[in-house]
Motif scaffolding. Sequence first.
Motif, PDB file in Angstrom:
ATOM      1  N   SER A   1       0.841  -1.195   0.000  1.00  0.00           N
ATOM      2  CA  SER A   1       0.000   0.000   0.000  1.00  0.00           C
ATOM      3  C   SER A   1       0.878   1.247   0.000  1.00  0.00           C
ATOM      4  O   SER A   1       1.919   1.287   0.635  1.00  0.00           O
ATOM      5  CB  SER A   1      -0.882  -0.011   1.244  1.00  0.00           C
ATOM      6  OG  SER A   1      -1.281   1.292   1.569  1.00  0.00           O
ATOM      7  N   ASP A   2       0.426   2.286  -0.731  1.00  0.00           N
ATOM      8  CA  ASP A   2       1.162   3.550  -0.765  1.00  0.00           C
ATOM      9  C   ASP A   2       0.564   4.572   0.189  1.00  0.00           C
ATOM     10  O   ASP A   2       1.077   5.662   0.344  1.00  0.00           O
ATOM     11  CB  ASP A   2       1.128   4.142  -2.192  1.00  0.00           C
ATOM     12  CG  ASP A   2       1.832   3.230  -3.175  1.00  0.00           C
ATOM     13  OD1 ASP A   2       2.780   2.551  -2.755  1.00  0.00           O
ATOM     14  OD2 ASP A   2       1.421   3.191  -4.350  1.00  0.00           O
ATOM     15  N   ARG A   3      -0.567   4.213   0.803  1.00  0.00           N
ATOM     16  CA  ARG A   3      -1.226   5.163   1.691  1.00  0.00           C
ATOM     17  C   ARG A   3      -0.508   5.246   3.028  1.00  0.00           C
ATOM     18  O   ARG A   3       0.300   4.375   3.371  1.00  0.00           O
ATOM     19  CB  ARG A   3      -2.684   4.731   1.919  1.00  0.00           C
ATOM     20  CG  ARG A   3      -3.577   4.840   0.692  1.00  0.00           C
ATOM     21  CD  ARG A   3      -4.927   4.204   0.957  1.00  0.00           C
ATOM     22  NE  ARG A   3      -4.793   2.780   1.194  1.00  0.00           N
ATOM     23  CZ  ARG A   3      -4.869   1.861   0.228  1.00  0.00           C
ATOM     24  NH1 ARG A   3      -5.095   2.212  -1.014  1.00  0.00           N
ATOM     25  NH2 ARG A   3      -4.725   0.583   0.502  1.00  0.00           N
ATOM     26  N   LEU A   4      -0.827   6.278   3.815  1.00  0.00           N
ATOM     27  CA  LEU A   4      -0.300   6.380   5.173  1.00  0.00           C
ATOM     28  C   LEU A   4      -0.830   5.210   5.988  1.00  0.00           C
ATOM     29  O   LEU A   4      -1.959   4.747   5.780  1.00  0.00           O
ATOM     30  CB  LEU A   4      -0.747   7.697   5.823  1.00  0.00           C
ATOM     31  CG  LEU A   4      -0.072   8.984   5.334  1.00  0.00           C
ATOM     32  CD1 LEU A   4      -0.753  10.182   5.981  1.00  0.00           C
ATOM     33  CD2 LEU A   4       1.413   8.973   5.643  1.00  0.00           C
ATOM     34  N   TRP A   5      -0.037   4.767   6.954  1.00  0.00           N
ATOM     35  CA  TRP A   5      -0.418   3.615   7.773  1.00  0.00           C
ATOM     36  C   TRP A   5      -1.775   3.849   8.459  1.00  0.00           C
ATOM     37  O   TRP A   5      -2.656   2.997   8.439  1.00  0.00           O
ATOM     38  CB  TRP A   5       0.695   3.349   8.795  1.00  0.00           C
ATOM     39  CG  TRP A   5       0.500   2.097   9.597  1.00  0.00           C
ATOM     40  CD1 TRP A   5      -0.463   1.144   9.412  1.00  0.00           C
ATOM     41  CD2 TRP A   5       1.289   1.665  10.701  1.00  0.00           C
ATOM     42  NE1 TRP A   5      -0.310   0.142  10.337  1.00  0.00           N
ATOM     43  CE2 TRP A   5       0.749   0.443  11.143  1.00  0.00           C
ATOM     44  CE3 TRP A   5       2.407   2.186  11.362  1.00  0.00           C
ATOM     45  CZ2 TRP A   5       1.283  -0.263  12.213  1.00  0.00           C
ATOM     46  CZ3 TRP A   5       2.940   1.487  12.427  1.00  0.00           C
ATOM     47  CH2 TRP A   5       2.386   0.271  12.853  1.00  0.00           C
ATOM     48  N   ILE A   6      -1.961   5.060   9.012  1.00  0.00           N
ATOM     49  CA  ILE A   6      -3.211   5.344   9.732  1.00  0.00           C
ATOM     50  C   ILE A   6      -4.418   5.247   8.791  1.00  0.00           C
ATOM     51  O   ILE A   6      -5.498   4.797   9.185  1.00  0.00           O
ATOM     52  CB  ILE A   6      -3.148   6.732  10.432  1.00  0.00           C
ATOM     53  CG1 ILE A   6      -4.442   7.063  11.186  1.00  0.00           C
ATOM     54  CG2 ILE A   6      -2.876   7.861   9.452  1.00  0.00           C
ATOM     55  CD1 ILE A   6      -4.525   6.501  12.558  1.00  0.00           C
ATOM     56  N   VAL A   7      -4.236   5.646   7.538  1.00  0.00           N
ATOM     57  CA  VAL A   7      -5.337   5.594   6.573  1.00  0.00           C
ATOM     58  C   VAL A   7      -5.704   4.141   6.287  1.00  0.00           C
ATOM     59  O   VAL A   7      -6.880   3.743   6.320  1.00  0.00           O
ATOM     60  CB  VAL A   7      -4.963   6.337   5.267  1.00  0.00           C
ATOM     61  CG1 VAL A   7      -6.078   6.204   4.231  1.00  0.00           C
ATOM     62  CG2 VAL A   7      -4.675   7.808   5.554  1.00  0.00           C
ATOM     63  N   ASP A   8      -4.674   3.303   6.050  1.00  0.00           N
ATOM     64  CA  ASP A   8      -4.906   1.867   5.858  1.00  0.00           C
ATOM     65  C   ASP A   8      -5.624   1.270   7.056  1.00  0.00           C
ATOM     66  O   ASP A   8      -6.505   0.421   6.928  1.00  0.00           O
ATOM     67  CB  ASP A   8      -3.565   1.145   5.695  1.00  0.00           C
ATOM     68  CG  ASP A   8      -3.113   1.142   4.257  1.00  0.00           C
ATOM     69  OD1 ASP A   8      -3.981   1.205   3.375  1.00  0.00           O
ATOM     70  OD2 ASP A   8      -1.900   1.078   4.021  1.00  0.00           O
ATOM     71  N   SER A   9      -5.201   1.716   8.221  1.00  0.00           N
ATOM     72  CA  SER A   9      -5.733   1.188   9.457  1.00  0.00           C
ATOM     73  C   SER A   9      -7.222   1.514   9.600  1.00  0.00           C
ATOM     74  O   SER A   9      -8.040   0.638   9.894  1.00  0.00           O
ATOM     75  CB  SER A   9      -4.913   1.791  10.612  1.00  0.00           C
ATOM     76  OG  SER A   9      -5.340   1.307  11.828  1.00  0.00           O
ATOM     77  N   VAL A  10      -7.573   2.769   9.341  1.00  0.00           N
ATOM     78  CA  VAL A  10      -8.983   3.188   9.481  1.00  0.00           C
ATOM     79  C   VAL A  10      -9.858   2.506   8.428  1.00  0.00           C
ATOM     80  O   VAL A  10     -10.951   2.011   8.739  1.00  0.00           O
ATOM     81  CB  VAL A  10      -9.096   4.730   9.390  1.00  0.00           C
ATOM     82  CG1 VAL A  10     -10.560   5.158   9.309  1.00  0.00           C
ATOM     83  CG2 VAL A  10      -8.420   5.377  10.593  1.00  0.00           C
ATOM     84  N   ILE A  11      -9.366   2.445   7.176  1.00  0.00           N
ATOM     85  CA  ILE A  11     -10.134   1.751   6.121  1.00  0.00           C
ATOM     86  C   ILE A  11     -10.325   0.284   6.523  1.00  0.00           C
ATOM     87  O   ILE A  11     -11.428  -0.275   6.420  1.00  0.00           O
ATOM     88  CB  ILE A  11      -9.409   1.825   4.749  1.00  0.00           C
ATOM     89  CG1 ILE A  11      -9.264   3.279   4.294  1.00  0.00           C
ATOM     90  CG2 ILE A  11     -10.188   1.028   3.699  1.00  0.00           C
ATOM     91  CD1 ILE A  11      -8.451   3.437   3.010  1.00  0.00           C
ATOM     92  N   GLY A  12      -9.243  -0.340   7.005  1.00  0.00           N
ATOM     93  CA  GLY A  12      -9.306  -1.752   7.410  1.00  0.00           C
ATOM     94  C   GLY A  12     -10.323  -1.976   8.517  1.00  0.00           C
ATOM     95  O   GLY A  12     -11.114  -2.922   8.469  1.00  0.00           O
ATOM     96  N   GLY A  13     -10.313  -1.092   9.509  1.00  0.00           N
ATOM     97  CA  GLY A  13     -11.269  -1.206  10.613  1.00  0.00           C
ATOM     98  C   GLY A  13     -12.701  -1.098  10.122  1.00  0.00           C
ATOM     99  O   GLY A  13     -13.573  -1.874  10.531  1.00  0.00           O
ATOM    100  N   GLY A  14     -12.929  -0.138   9.218  1.00  0.00           N
ATOM    101  CA  GLY A  14     -14.272   0.062   8.661  1.00  0.00           C
ATOM    102  C   GLY A  14     -14.732  -1.160   7.879  1.00  0.00           C
ATOM    103  O   GLY A  14     -15.877  -1.616   8.012  1.00  0.00           O
ATOM    104  N   ILE A  15     -13.823  -1.718   7.089  1.00  0.00           N
ATOM    105  CA  ILE A  15     -14.182  -2.892   6.275  1.00  0.00           C
ATOM    106  C   ILE A  15     -14.487  -4.096   7.164  1.00  0.00           C
ATOM    107  O   ILE A  15     -15.474  -4.806   6.959  1.00  0.00           O
ATOM    108  CB  ILE A  15     -13.048  -3.213   5.265  1.00  0.00           C
ATOM    109  CG1 ILE A  15     -13.033  -2.147   4.171  1.00  0.00           C
ATOM    110  CG2 ILE A  15     -13.238  -4.605   4.660  1.00  0.00           C
ATOM    111  CD1 ILE A  15     -11.968  -2.347   3.125  1.00  0.00           C
ATOM    112  N   GLY A  16     -13.639  -4.317   8.178  1.00  0.00           N
ATOM    113  CA  GLY A  16     -13.890  -5.430   9.096  1.00  0.00           C
ATOM    114  C   GLY A  16     -15.263  -5.304   9.738  1.00  0.00           C
ATOM    115  O   GLY A  16     -16.030  -6.276   9.816  1.00  0.00           O
ATOM    116  N   PHE A  17     -15.578  -4.086  10.172  1.00  0.00           N
ATOM    117  CA  PHE A  17     -16.856  -3.809  10.827  1.00  0.00           C
ATOM    118  C   PHE A  17     -18.020  -4.105   9.880  1.00  0.00           C
ATOM    119  O   PHE A  17     -18.947  -4.850  10.211  1.00  0.00           O
ATOM    120  CB  PHE A  17     -16.874  -2.340  11.267  1.00  0.00           C
ATOM    121  CG  PHE A  17     -18.107  -1.933  12.006  1.00  0.00           C
ATOM    122  CD1 PHE A  17     -18.207  -2.167  13.372  1.00  0.00           C
ATOM    123  CD2 PHE A  17     -19.153  -1.300  11.351  1.00  0.00           C
ATOM    124  CE1 PHE A  17     -19.349  -1.789  14.071  1.00  0.00           C
ATOM    125  CE2 PHE A  17     -20.295  -0.924  12.038  1.00  0.00           C
ATOM    126  CZ  PHE A  17     -20.389  -1.165  13.403  1.00  0.00           C
TER     127      PHE A  17
END
Length: 264
Positions: free
Chosen positions: A157-173
């Motif tokens: 991923s080229d995005r910032l770690w925090i951005v990946d993290s928030v997207i990942g959390g949203g998708i899991g949810f």
Amino acid sequence: MIVIFWLALFFLVGAAVGSFINVIADRLPAGKSIVSPPSHCSECQHKISAMDNIPIFSYLWLRGKCRSCGTTIPIRLFWVELGTAALFAFLYWHYGLSWELALITFYCCMFVILLLIDLEHNILPNKIVYPGMIIALLISGLGAIFGFEPSYIAGISDRLWIVDSVIGGGIGFVLLLLPAILYQGGMGWGDVKLAALIGLVTGFPLVLLTMFLAIVSGGLIAGILLLLKLKSRKDAIPFGPFLSLAAIITLFWGNDFLNWLIPF
Ligand SMILES: [Zn+2]
């Protein structure tokens, strides 16, 4: 030679941490303090001496029985101590001495505790899940500010770690929200929150791999248990252990797997 010393040290520290994980898994669902009172037999309340409280070995020389009243000590205590010891040695071997070793070790311990508690009590305590979410956000936020990221998300991923993290959390949810609403019984609100936590930890796109692994392995094991008539359709098989295990496997090998699957 020096490698053997470190492996042995991590094994011993892991055994001690495993012993503490057992205490947390026993006391936290019951709402008891995890620091006091000191270890005691749950049957006769006899205080366990230091000699009888040595991870892995005490279980063996006590032959799995309380010295005072002879009550059987759950074999889970032994396996968790041995398993955590082996896990710690593996983590050192896999990551070497690094900040990432500390991070992955922390996450693995958190997921092992959630796995054990859900397996035995069918709950995923908020006391672990909520602080876990905050810590995952803090760490990925700090990583984004100071420009470091763990090897498990590097290169995918080229995005910032925090951005990946928030997207990942949203998708899991979102991924587990629908089945939790439609299909009650096996999956609950706790699993939805755990999936969000896992997404925050693994980030996007690894969260998709974790969910895939959890659903496939969970479905397979549930099918086998039903086939062998060890469980009936009415029994709820907790999904949290599969999610937790899939998260740990993804942290170790998810990145390699994605790079193999989609070479850039
Ligand atoms: Zn006893």
